[in-house]
Design an enzyme around this catalytic site. Structure first.
Site, PDB file in Angstrom:
ATOM      1  N   LYS A 112      24.431   9.926 -78.578  1.00  0.00           N
ATOM      2  CA  LYS A 112      23.191  10.458 -79.155  1.00  0.00           C
ATOM      3  C   LYS A 112      23.274  10.549 -80.677  1.00  0.00           C
ATOM      4  CE  LYS A 112      21.271  12.900 -75.170  1.00  0.00           C
ATOM      5  NZ  LYS A 112      20.691  14.128 -74.628  1.00  0.00           N
ATOM      6  N   LYS A 195      21.856   4.032 -68.075  1.00  0.00           N
ATOM      7  CA  LYS A 195      21.092   4.950 -67.221  1.00  0.00           C
ATOM      8  C   LYS A 195      19.656   5.073 -67.716  1.00  0.00           C
ATOM      9  CE  LYS A 195      21.273   9.623 -69.129  1.00  0.00           C
ATOM     10  NZ  LYS A 195      20.083  10.341 -68.687  1.00  0.00           N
ATOM     11  N   LYS A 198      15.444   9.928 -70.799  1.00  0.00           N
ATOM     12  CA  LYS A 198      14.273  10.399 -71.534  1.00  0.00           C
ATOM     13  C   LYS A 198      14.331   9.952 -72.983  1.00  0.00           C
ATOM     14  CE  LYS A 198      13.603  14.655 -68.936  1.00  0.00           C
ATOM     15  NZ  LYS A 198      14.228  15.976 -68.784  1.00  0.00           N
TER      16      LYS A 198
END
Ligand code: ATP
Ligand code: MG
Length: 332
Positions: A112, A195, A198
């Site tokens: 991230k 994966k 969101k």
């Protein structure tokens, strides 16, 4: 009853199919066997920039979806993380027990923060896993239903619980991750090597449960597969088709072996068309139920108020115990 706890972020508004199959479905099952605590983790959401008005609205949307998916406020405790201040309080204590190097090894942070860029990455994003440790330990949870991507964070939780218990005396239950093998990782429809997410999926790669069903059907029909045309489950060499089979099997209860037989000699087109119908049958009532809850914000907020009150009773007791063990002088 043993305790279970989990949380889901209110970012993006709609949950995606991975959230439902990997996590929320398990929340619903565990409320029958466990003293279960589920929360919408707004404090985790703000580790990445959020629009304040949207965040507030999306928090209710997340709660409505949890109820629509089958959580029953009479069977579990449903609340919003920021309504229980003990989460932030215990997180500080756990931050002071976590090694800098240990936190730096969290792969989700690395992913991230790389995406955000060094200048925009906050200290909050870095310590997010430690807040998650506090979330779990506050409720003495023994089971934590999550997707595969959370395994490393649950390991960290176990390490820190054991460290605290051996340094200061027993205060915390050491939890286990509850990850369902088949659905613990649902893949992005356009890139079945990552994966569904969101924050990281492209719009075409993600099935958002609150989207128009037509939009979702189109995304399934354009899902990336492979050059063969045989419908066969093989995660190594056919990740795209295997992902579709997993979704199909889980939503219908039909086994993957049976699906392979059903589509023998037919191509991917037939599989995708049928899966789009299966999705529609599931998503249409889910969206309608979510909307009903959203149309009645007062009832929703009352559920949350009751949930927070129940959660606080448990959380306050654990926090007091942890503060005492560490040696913080109680206020008179
Ligand atoms: P983000 O990418 O911003 O972290 P997310 O898609 O991971 O968002 P979260 O709210 O962080 O969504 O996750 C809620 C729950 O859903 C977690 O238990 C997580 O492990 C699970 N989950 C998320 N993505 C998947 C997936 N693709 N397959 C299975 N479970 C998933
Ligand atoms: Mg996540």
């Amino acid at each position: 009853r043993p305790r279970a706890l989990s949380g889901i972020q209110p970012t993006a508004g709609s949950f995606h199919l991975g959230n439902y199959l990997g996590a929320v479905r398990q929340y619903v099952a565990l409320q029958e066997t466990h003293d279960a605590f589920y929360m919408v983790v707004d404090l985790h959401a703000i580790t990445i920039p959020q629009d304040p008005q949207e965040l507030r609205a999306n928090t209710r949307v997340a709660v409505a979806q949890l109820l629509a998916a089958g959580l029953d406020p009479d069977r579990c405790t449903l609340f919003v993380q920021s309504h229980v201040p003990e989460h932030a309080q215990l997180a500080w204590v756990m931050n002071c027990l976590t090694g800098f190097g240990e936190a730096s090894r969290m792969t989700q942070f690395k992913d991230k923060s790389t995406k955000q860029g060094a200048d925009r990455t906050t200290v909050g994003l870095f310590t997010y896993p430690v807040l998650q440790v506090a979330d779990i330990l506050l409720y003495q949870a023994s089971q934590v239903p999550v997707g595969e991507d959370q395994r490393q964070h649950i390991e960290l939780t176990r390490d820190l619980a054991e460290r605290f218990n051996s340094r200061f005396g027993h205060a915390f239950t050491v939890p286990s991750a509850h990850i369902v093998k088949e659905t613990g990782k649902i893949y992005d429809l356009q890139d079945p090597s990552i994966k569904m997410s969101k924050s990281a999926s492209t719009p075409k790669g993600i099935i958002s449960l609150l989207d128009e069903p037509k939009v979702s059907a189109k995304k399934i029909k354009s899902a990336v597969t492979d050059l063969e045309t045989v419908v066969r489950f093989d995660e190594e060499s056919k990740p795209g088709v295997s992902n579709l089979l997993t979704i199909y099997a889980t939503l219908t209860g039909v086994s993957i072996a049976e699906l392979e037989r059903k589509y023998e000699g037919k191509g991917y087109g037939a599989l995708k068309t049928d899966l789009a119908d299966v999705m529609l049958d599931w998503v249409a009532p889910f969206r309608a139920r979510t909307q009903e809850y959203l149309d009645d914000p007062e009832t929703l907020d009352n559920i949350l108020a009751k949930g927070a009150e129940k959660a606080r009773t448990v959380a306050a007791e654990t926090l007091a115990l942890a503060y005492d063990k560490v040696g913080l002088l109680p206020a008179k």
